[in-house]
Design a protein around this motif. Structure first.
Motif, mmCIF file in Angstrom:
data_model
loop_
_atom_site.group_PDB
_atom_site.id
_atom_site.type_symbol
_atom_site.label_atom_id
_atom_site.label_comp_id
_atom_site.label_asym_id
_atom_site.label_seq_id
_atom_site.Cartn_x
_atom_site.Cartn_y
_atom_site.Cartn_z
ATOM 1 N N ASN A 10 -18.677 -9.940 -45.943
ATOM 2 C CA ASN A 10 -17.325 -10.859 -45.778
ATOM 3 C C ASN A 10 -17.978 -11.444 -44.307
ATOM 4 O O ASN A 10 -17.386 -12.374 -43.988
ATOM 5 N N ILE A 11 -17.824 -10.772 -43.145
ATOM 6 C CA ILE A 11 -18.307 -10.857 -42.077
ATOM 7 C C ILE A 11 -20.032 -12.334 -42.368
ATOM 8 O O ILE A 11 -19.479 -13.219 -41.333
ATOM 9 N N GLU A 12 -20.378 -11.969 -43.200
ATOM 10 C CA GLU A 12 -21.200 -12.921 -43.746
ATOM 11 C C GLU A 12 -20.462 -14.338 -43.834
ATOM 12 O O GLU A 12 -21.076 -15.619 -44.031
ATOM 13 N N ARG A 13 -19.971 -14.135 -44.559
ATOM 14 C CA ARG A 13 -19.167 -15.678 -45.798
ATOM 15 C C ARG A 13 -18.439 -16.594 -44.450
ATOM 16 O O ARG A 13 -18.115 -17.131 -44.433
ATOM 17 N N ILE A 14 -17.658 -15.654 -43.628
ATOM 18 C CA ILE A 14 -17.121 -15.683 -42.381
ATOM 19 C C ILE A 14 -17.735 -16.500 -41.892
ATOM 20 O O ILE A 14 -17.807 -17.693 -41.328
ATOM 21 N N GLY A 15 -19.113 -16.408 -41.258
ATOM 22 C CA GLY A 15 -19.951 -17.241 -40.596
ATOM 23 C C GLY A 15 -20.379 -18.740 -41.172
ATOM 24 O O GLY A 15 -20.467 -19.532 -40.429
ATOM 25 N N GLU A 16 -20.018 -18.028 -42.705
ATOM 26 C CA GLU A 16 -20.663 -19.581 -43.796
ATOM 27 C C GLU A 16 -19.508 -20.842 -42.826
ATOM 28 O O GLU A 16 -20.014 -21.051 -43.258
ATOM 29 N N ILE A 17 -18.792 -19.994 -43.560
ATOM 30 C CA ILE A 17 -17.024 -21.229 -43.411
ATOM 31 C C ILE A 17 -17.361 -21.596 -42.170
ATOM 32 O O ILE A 17 -17.264 -22.868 -42.010
ATOM 33 N N LEU A 18 -17.586 -20.438 -40.874
ATOM 34 C CA LEU A 18 -17.641 -21.397 -39.772
ATOM 35 C C LEU A 18 -18.787 -21.834 -38.918
ATOM 36 O O LEU A 18 -18.715 -23.175 -38.832
ATOM 37 N N GLY A 19 -20.041 -21.883 -40.086
ATOM 38 C CA GLY A 19 -21.115 -23.045 -39.679
ATOM 39 C C GLY A 19 -20.714 -24.093 -40.211
ATOM 40 O O GLY A 19 -21.087 -25.266 -40.187
ATOM 41 N N TYR A 20 -19.983 -24.446 -41.679
ATOM 42 C CA TYR A 20 -19.468 -25.269 -42.322
ATOM 43 C C TYR A 20 -18.784 -26.228 -41.978
ATOM 44 O O TYR A 20 -18.858 -27.623 -41.335
ATOM 45 N N GLU A 21 -17.456 -25.600 -41.067
ATOM 46 C CA GLU A 21 -16.895 -26.123 -39.789
ATOM 47 C C GLU A 21 -17.040 -27.161 -38.788
ATOM 48 O O GLU A 21 -17.062 -27.975 -38.646
ATOM 49 N N MET A 22 -17.973 -26.327 -38.137
ATOM 50 C CA MET A 22 -18.476 -26.626 -37.233
ATOM 51 C C MET A 22 -19.836 -27.686 -37.379
ATOM 52 O O MET A 22 -20.048 -28.720 -36.654
ATOM 53 N N SER A 23 -20.424 -27.932 -38.312
ATOM 54 C CA SER A 23 -21.021 -28.685 -39.044
ATOM 55 C C SER A 23 -20.798 -30.477 -39.029
ATOM 56 O O SER A 23 -21.213 -30.937 -38.545
ATOM 57 N N LYS A 24 -19.026 -30.346 -39.092
ATOM 58 C CA LYS A 24 -18.579 -31.188 -39.339
ATOM 59 C C LYS A 24 -19.147 -32.126 -37.479
ATOM 60 O O LYS A 24 -18.878 -33.435 -37.541
ATOM 61 N N SER A 25 -18.944 -31.399 -36.825
ATOM 62 C CA SER A 25 -19.471 -31.964 -34.728
ATOM 63 C C SER A 25 -20.857 -32.855 -34.758
ATOM 64 O O SER A 25 -20.123 -32.927 -33.850
ATOM 65 N N LEU A 26 -21.252 -32.355 -35.195
ATOM 66 C CA LEU A 26 -22.708 -32.869 -35.064
ATOM 67 C C LEU A 26 -23.344 -33.744 -35.665
ATOM 68 O O LEU A 26 -22.658 -34.634 -36.288
ATOM 69 N N ASN A 27 -24.003 -33.829 -35.408
ATOM 70 C CA ASN A 27 -24.796 -35.224 -34.739
ATOM 71 C C ASN A 27 -25.639 -35.650 -36.640
ATOM 72 O O ASN A 27 -26.626 -34.623 -37.135
ATOM 73 N N TYR A 28 -25.704 -37.038 -37.227
ATOM 74 C CA TYR A 28 -26.011 -37.002 -37.932
ATOM 75 C C TYR A 28 -26.807 -38.498 -38.050
ATOM 76 O O TYR A 28 -26.502 -39.299 -37.507
ATOM 77 N N SER A 29 -27.899 -38.759 -39.482
ATOM 78 C CA SER A 29 -29.021 -40.390 -39.089
ATOM 79 C C SER A 29 -28.821 -40.319 -40.791
ATOM 80 O O SER A 29 -29.045 -38.992 -41.369
ATOM 81 N N ILE A 30 -29.150 -41.699 -41.419
ATOM 82 C CA ILE A 30 -30.057 -41.454 -42.785
ATOM 83 C C ILE A 30 -30.909 -41.281 -43.199
ATOM 84 O O ILE A 30 -31.878 -41.948 -41.964
#
Length: 219
Positions: free
Chosen positions: A35-55
């Motif tokens: 469950n802690i691992e799954r929560i980490g996955e969700i938090l990581g997904y939400e955080m990923s929206k704020s990171l930088n991307y390139s094509i």
């Protein structure tokens, strides 16, 4: 500091939080870790929206397509031992990240209600110009997170810093806001109201390290 309390919006995250808190369900250490691992996955997904991307151009069996991929050079640092399941959850999503590990624990000298944070073991790559993700499942007073961050400073200055926690106390959140740069991000699954006299989160869930890996002998 930018605080992102993911529990403000209802999602399946509620199920995992309820199970790690539940005094009967949390006794299953394998389920608690998962469950802690799954929560980490969700938090990581939400955080990923704020990171930088390139094509990037991707070749498929039938042609080419363009897709935006992560640009950040990530270093994922977890506080031992309770941080291991959370680390695994984040690493499931940021599988090319470099990794760092550090031990930080409460040392009670004479008074059981007062303590200092002791940092001992530390393994870390170069942090200069990278994205540092500092993960600790329980954010109580905030002192462990700060002590860990200070210990990492000799390894370079990160371009950006993201703090990840599962459950925190408002006092700990306030402490981090007072001691971290305004550009720092905190991603957290739930924030509780207070700490008890021994500095544990109320209602919290107990000792995350013990629940994940078994009780430890006190020295």
């Amino acid at each position: 500091m930018n605080v992102h309390n993911i529990s403000k919006e209802n999602s399946v995250l509620n199920t995992f939080i309820s199970e790690i808190r539940n005094i009967n369900i949390q006794k299953d250490s394998m389920r608690f870790r998962r469950n802690i691992e799954r929560i980490g996955e969700i938090l990581g997904y939400e955080m990923s929206k704020s990171l930088n991307y390139s094509i990037s151009k991707i070749e498929t069996p039938l042609g080419n397509c363009n897709i935006e991929l992560l640009d950040n050079n990530i270093v994922l640092c977890s506080i031992l031992r309770a941080g291991v399941p959370l680390h695994n959850g984040l690493l499931n999503y940021f599988d090319t990240a470099e990794n760092a590990f550090i031990s930080a624990y409460r040392h009670h000298k004479h008074d059981p209600e007062s303590f200092e944070i002791i940092v001992e073991y530390l393994a870390c790559p170069n942090l200069e110009g990278k994205t540092l993700i500092l993960a600790d499942p329980m954010l109580a007073t905030g002192q462990s997170m700060l002590a860990t961050f200070e210990a990492l400073k000799p390894f370079g200055v990160p371009k950006e810093v993201h703090l990840i926690s599962v459950i925190g106390a408002q006092e700990g959140v306030d402490f981090l806001e007072s001691n971290f740069d305004s550009e720092t991000h905190l991603w957290i699954a739930a924030i509780d109201d207070k700490l008890n006299d021994k500095g544990y989160i109320i209602p919290g869930l107990g000792d995350a390290g013990d629940l994940a890996f078994g009780e430890k002998l006190q020295q």
